[in-house]
Write a protein that holds these residues in place. Structure first.
Motif: not given
Length: 162
Positions: A81-83, A88-89, A106-107
């Motif tokens: 699976p992709v997680v 963020g701020s 940021t992901t």
């Protein structure tokens, strides 16, 4: 990584197996199956080892491989699976009736590695000979194939694809 997987494979379930079917009193069919990490060579090594062991167990000294087949059933059967993990701020400043906000995020993604399964399969038809049999002049010595600890190899019933 191959060494780590190979170690886990042996520790958990074993990477290879072999079986023997007698065809005549001096002819056997040896079939081996090896994990993806073992590759074609691993399956061949297991079958060759088993041919030497069975030659000695059946009271013979030498063997010839008179038939051979190989099959590769290894492939990608899925993906992990992709997680996604997003952080963020935000900074906001306000004065009176107005406010200004600045932010970023940021992901990062993990997973999506292929899941590989299947086996490499090798089959040999082996003709066995006793020492001195002129029909086996070109035959392979079972003891030489197994090496100096051939007696231990014959006594054990384990397979690795090394």
């Amino acid at each position: 990584m191959r060494r780590i997987f190979f170690g886990l494979c042996i520790a958990l379930v074993g990477c290879a197996k072999a079986s023997t079917i007698p065809l005549t009193k001096d002819t056997l069919q040896i079939t081996s199956s090896a994990a993806p990490v073992c590759g074609m060579t691993g399956a061949q090594n297991v079958a060759l080892h088993q041919a030497a062991v069975e030659t000695i167990r059946h009271g013979y000294d030498n063997f010839l491989i008179v038939g051979s087949q190989y099959q590769n059933n290894v492939g990608v059967v899925g993906y992990t699976p992709v997680v996604a993990n997003t952080t963020g701020s935000v900074t906001a400043m306000g004065y009176g009736n107005s406010a200004t906000a600045f932010g970023n995020s940021t992901t990062t993604y993990s997973g999506g590695q292929p899941i590989i399964a299947g086996t490499h399969n090798q089959s040999f038809v082996v003709k066995m000979f006793k020492d001195g049999d002129p029909a086996g002049n070109d035959a392979i010595s079972a003891k030489s194939t197994l090496g100096p600890k051939w007696q231990e190899a014959v006594a054990q019933d384990s397979h690795t694809c090394l």
